[in-house]
Design an enzyme around this catalytic site. Structure first.
Site, PDB file in Angstrom:
ATOM      1  N   GLY A  12       0.771  -1.241   0.000  1.00  0.00           N
ATOM      2  CA  GLY A  12       0.000   0.000   0.000  1.00  0.00           C
ATOM      3  C   GLY A  12       0.799   1.286   0.000  1.00  0.00           C
ATOM      4  O   GLY A  12       0.293   2.328   0.415  1.00  0.00           O
ATOM      5  N   SER A  13       2.033   1.259  -0.533  1.00  0.00           N
ATOM      6  CA  SER A  13       2.793   2.520  -0.539  1.00  0.00           C
ATOM      7  C   SER A  13       2.202   3.518  -1.537  1.00  0.00           C
ATOM      8  O   SER A  13       2.258   4.730  -1.319  1.00  0.00           O
ATOM      9  CB  SER A  13       4.279   2.273  -0.807  1.00  0.00           C
ATOM     10  OG  SER A  13       4.490   1.865  -2.128  1.00  0.00           O
ATOM     11  N   LYS A  65     -16.066 -14.777 -10.810  1.00  0.00           N
ATOM     12  CA  LYS A  65     -15.460 -13.449 -10.810  1.00  0.00           C
ATOM     13  C   LYS A  65     -16.553 -12.380 -10.849  1.00  0.00           C
ATOM     14  O   LYS A  65     -16.455 -11.350 -10.194  1.00  0.00           O
ATOM     15  CB  LYS A  65     -14.565 -13.331 -12.052  1.00  0.00           C
ATOM     16  CG  LYS A  65     -13.717 -12.082 -12.076  1.00  0.00           C
ATOM     17  CD  LYS A  65     -12.857 -12.050 -13.327  1.00  0.00           C
ATOM     18  CE  LYS A  65     -11.897 -10.895 -13.309  1.00  0.00           C
ATOM     19  NZ  LYS A  65     -10.747 -11.088 -12.430  1.00  0.00           N
ATOM     20  N   MET A  90      -3.755  -6.923  -7.342  1.00  0.00           N
ATOM     21  CA  MET A  90      -3.190  -7.957  -8.203  1.00  0.00           C
ATOM     22  C   MET A  90      -4.240  -8.836  -8.897  1.00  0.00           C
ATOM     23  O   MET A  90      -3.912  -9.904  -9.390  1.00  0.00           O
ATOM     24  CB  MET A  90      -2.199  -8.814  -7.404  1.00  0.00           C
ATOM     25  CG  MET A  90      -0.936  -8.028  -7.045  1.00  0.00           C
ATOM     26  SD  MET A  90      -0.192  -7.265  -8.529  1.00  0.00           S
ATOM     27  CE  MET A  90       1.213  -6.426  -7.835  1.00  0.00           C
ATOM     28  N   ILE A  93      -9.122  -6.906 -13.663  1.00  0.00           N
ATOM     29  CA  ILE A  93     -10.466  -6.334 -13.589  1.00  0.00           C
ATOM     30  C   ILE A  93     -11.334  -6.965 -14.690  1.00  0.00           C
ATOM     31  O   ILE A  93     -10.938  -7.040 -15.849  1.00  0.00           O
ATOM     32  CB  ILE A  93     -10.400  -4.796 -13.768  1.00  0.00           C
ATOM     33  CG1 ILE A  93      -9.548  -4.163 -12.666  1.00  0.00           C
ATOM     34  CG2 ILE A  93     -11.798  -4.181 -13.801  1.00  0.00           C
ATOM     35  CD1 ILE A  93     -10.140  -4.210 -11.282  1.00  0.00           C
ATOM     36  N   ASN A 107      -4.637   2.658 -13.205  1.00  0.00           N
ATOM     37  CA  ASN A 107      -3.690   1.707 -12.607  1.00  0.00           C
ATOM     38  C   ASN A 107      -2.276   2.273 -12.693  1.00  0.00           C
ATOM     39  O   ASN A 107      -1.959   3.029 -13.595  1.00  0.00           O
ATOM     40  CB  ASN A 107      -3.742   0.372 -13.374  1.00  0.00           C
ATOM     41  CG  ASN A 107      -2.809  -0.668 -12.790  1.00  0.00           C
ATOM     42  OD1 ASN A 107      -2.703  -0.811 -11.563  1.00  0.00           O
ATOM     43  ND2 ASN A 107      -2.107  -1.402 -13.643  1.00  0.00           N
ATOM     44  N   HIS A 109       1.650   0.943 -12.985  1.00  0.00           N
ATOM     45  CA  HIS A 109       2.402  -0.268 -13.333  1.00  0.00           C
ATOM     46  C   HIS A 109       3.894   0.061 -13.302  1.00  0.00           C
ATOM     47  O   HIS A 109       4.314   1.090 -13.847  1.00  0.00           O
ATOM     48  CB  HIS A 109       1.982  -0.762 -14.723  1.00  0.00           C
ATOM     49  CG  HIS A 109       2.651  -2.039 -15.094  1.00  0.00           C
ATOM     50  ND1 HIS A 109       2.311  -3.258 -14.533  1.00  0.00           N
ATOM     51  CD2 HIS A 109       3.681  -2.288 -15.950  1.00  0.00           C
ATOM     52  CE1 HIS A 109       3.098  -4.198 -15.032  1.00  0.00           C
ATOM     53  NE2 HIS A 109       3.930  -3.645 -15.878  1.00  0.00           N
TER      54      HIS A 109
HETATM   55  C1  GAR Z   1       3.802  -1.234  -7.184  1.00  0.00           C
HETATM   56  O1  GAR Z   1       5.130  -1.286  -7.634  1.00  0.00           O
HETATM   57  C2  GAR Z   1       2.845  -1.242  -8.358  1.00  0.00           C
HETATM   58  O2  GAR Z   1       3.309  -0.524  -9.455  1.00  0.00           O
HETATM   59  C3  GAR Z   1       2.774  -2.701  -8.671  1.00  0.00           C
HETATM   60  O3  GAR Z   1       2.722  -3.335  -7.422  1.00  0.00           O
HETATM   61  C4  GAR Z   1       3.419  -2.531  -6.467  1.00  0.00           C
HETATM   62  C5  GAR Z   1       2.491  -2.278  -5.319  1.00  0.00           C
HETATM   63  O4  GAR Z   1       3.152  -1.592  -4.301  1.00  0.00           O
HETATM   64  N1  GAR Z   1       1.648  -3.028  -9.478  1.00  0.00           N
HETATM   65  C6  GAR Z   1       1.666  -3.944 -10.425  1.00  0.00           C
HETATM   66  O5  GAR Z   1       2.624  -4.632 -10.682  1.00  0.00           O
HETATM   67  C7  GAR Z   1       0.360  -4.082 -11.189  1.00  0.00           C
HETATM   68  N2  GAR Z   1       0.561  -4.794 -12.418  1.00  0.00           N
HETATM   69  P1  GAR Z   1       2.350  -0.849  -3.168  1.00  0.00           P
HETATM   70  O6  GAR Z   1       1.337  -1.857  -2.619  1.00  0.00           O
HETATM   71  O7  GAR Z   1       3.395  -0.475  -2.161  1.00  0.00           O
HETATM   72  O8  GAR Z   1       1.674   0.341  -3.797  1.00  0.00           O
END
Ligand code: GAR
Length: 201
Positions: A12-13, A65, A90, A93, A107, A109
């Protein structure tokens, strides 16, 4: 004030970056609900620390789903959510959410799309030997990590990097461009033309 929902699965950063941007006045928006598909996601703790509604909806509790997404949709409707942010969420959708929130799901990425979609994008980029990596904020559509691109930021790959150090520097940029993209959305400055996003002004 735009009503936002943030969908999360883990640390969740990026959620934190959005919360901070709202609290420091950069973003004029409100997080109505944070939804996680994972029970112990630290993102839920972050949300609670800031007095936000934090909900766990377990996909395993649903046969399909569609029925899982109907449940999520029920929460979004109940909270009158206008914009959905995926922040380390993760799950792919599906039609149920996409059709209701068409062009209203974003989103983040950790790669310069269309390169390296899917899981472990930073590791994929590192293993490939790219000299420039980065991150992308995009609209979500039916294709995995395939929607129209709103913002991207580059990160140089250094000889001394590991996949982890590279991911760390990419994450710093994610925390900048995600709030920036959300700000553009809530200020109505994004104009979609086919798969091109024009930024007004
Ligand atoms: C982040 O690096 C985000 O870009 C990635 O997961 C991490 C979540 O970090 N998302 C993906 O790879 C989606 N395809 P966070 O929970 O600290 O925000």
């Amino acid at each position: 004030m735009t009503n936002i929902a943030v969908l999360v699965s883990g640390r969740g950063s990026n959620l934190q970056a959005i919360i901070d941007s709202i609290e420091n006045g950069y973003l004029k928006a409100e997080i109505s609900v944070v939804i996680s598909d994972i029970a112990g996601a630290y993102a839920l703790e972050r949300a609670k620390k800031h007095g936000l509604n934090a909900v766990h909806i377990d996909p395993k509790g649903f046969e399909t789903k569609e029925s899982y997404e109907e449940e999520v949709l029920g929460v979004l409707r109940n909270k009158k959510v206008e914009l959905v942010l995926l922040a380390g969420y993760m799950k792919i959708i599906g039609k149920t959410l996409l059709s209701t929130y068409k062009n209203r799901i974003l989103n983040i990425h950790p790669a310069l799309l269309p390169a390296f979609p899917g899981l472990h994008a930073q590791q994929q980029a590192f293993d490939y030997g790219v000299k420039v990596a980065g991150c992308t904020v995009h609209f979500v559509d039916e294709e995995l990590d395939g929607g129209a691109i709103i913002l991207q930021e580059c990160v140089e790959v250094k000889d001394c990097d590991t996949a982890e150090t590279l991911a760390g520097r990419i994450l710093e940029q994610e925390h900048k461009i995600y709030p920036e993209a959300v700000k553009l959305f809530v200020e109505n400055k994004l104009h979609l033309e086919g798969r091109k996003v024009k930024i007004i002004g």
